[in-house]
Design an enzyme around this catalytic site. Sequence first.
Site: not given
Ligand SMILES: C[S@@+](CC[C@H](N)C(=O)[O-])C[C@H]1O[C@@H](n2cnc3c(N)ncnc32)[C@H](O)[C@@H]1O
Length: 333
Positions: A223-225, A243
Amino acid sequence: MGTETEQQPARAVQKLATAYWASRCLHIVAELGIADRLDDEPQTAEMLARAVDVKPSPLHRILRALAGHGIFVHDGERFAHNAASRMLRSDAPGSMRSFARMMGLKVHWDAYRELGTAVSTGEPAVAKVTAGGLFRYLQAHPDEAQVFDEAMAGKSALTLGLVVENYDFRGFKTIGDIGRGQGHLLYAVLEQAANARGVLFDLPEVVARARGRSHPRVDYVGGDFFQDPIPACDCYMMMTVLHDWSDAESTAILENVKARAPRGAKLLLLEGILDPMARDDFKLDLDVEMLVMTTGHERTEAQWRAVLAGAGFRLSRVIGAGPMGSILEAELG
Ligand SMILES: C[S@@+](CC[C@H](N)C(=O)[O-])C[C@H]1O[C@@H](n2cnc3c(N)ncnc32)[C@H](O)[C@@H]1O
């Protein structure tokens, strides 16, 4: 000429102005998978070049330069592994190969070319390169998204053990990992919290990839958070997620987490805490990466407190988890 002291400032500028020369060598060597082709037996660039079908002379020069930076060992003829070059092997525990590949992706380089635009306009540089930003780009480019997921797992490897060592998860029933890529943190936490269930929430394509190494106690929710319901948990973890987002966007994500959070739920942000006056601190450079690739930024403790408060959370504890990260524990205020 000039004395050594007089030469030092110029050397400092020269070193940084050209730092990408060696970075670029690292990206290419990671992309080619050279470290995977090298075992315990040292090899010439010619042998390695044959294995990956490139020209020996340029590969020799690239590997020689990297050896000068402490990645691989060069005896004048052959190249051998050292501890750093072994981290470029795909099968190394906590492999950094995908991290190095990710930094060399075209979208990344193109975005860095636009850093000047970011300074002039205040817009993230990546917006000039791909409409909708990094995560939309990755949704449309699954091969690069896979590299990104693996890079995240690699960069987290050092911190995971410290998080589990420094925080007691055993009292929780349901632990959510929100924006958690491939689930590496969640699986490590579930080893400690042997009676808990896990929820892995991320974009649908990312969750589909994470199912490839599924865990029997984890529910996989795509989903989209920003808008989709986030399942109720008594502990929510978000590692290097906020971040990536501006304060307003972070507030929106946190509001969505809060919408279904039961009373007493804990929120754990696993993020760096920026010291603006630090010297030689990766987090100051990471903040520039956020400027280029995202709408977000690294935050000081006061900035984290403020962003949490904006969504009704109170920062209750800050627990160190190594040089790269801290556990910011928050509760609904
Ligand atoms: C910088 S990565 C961090 C991944 C993990 N938490 C780590 O630190 O190894 C950011 C994560 O946020 C997810 N993400 C980005 N936009 C999102 C959204 N709208 N809804 C859900 N997840 C999202 C990405 O797919 C990604 O897995």
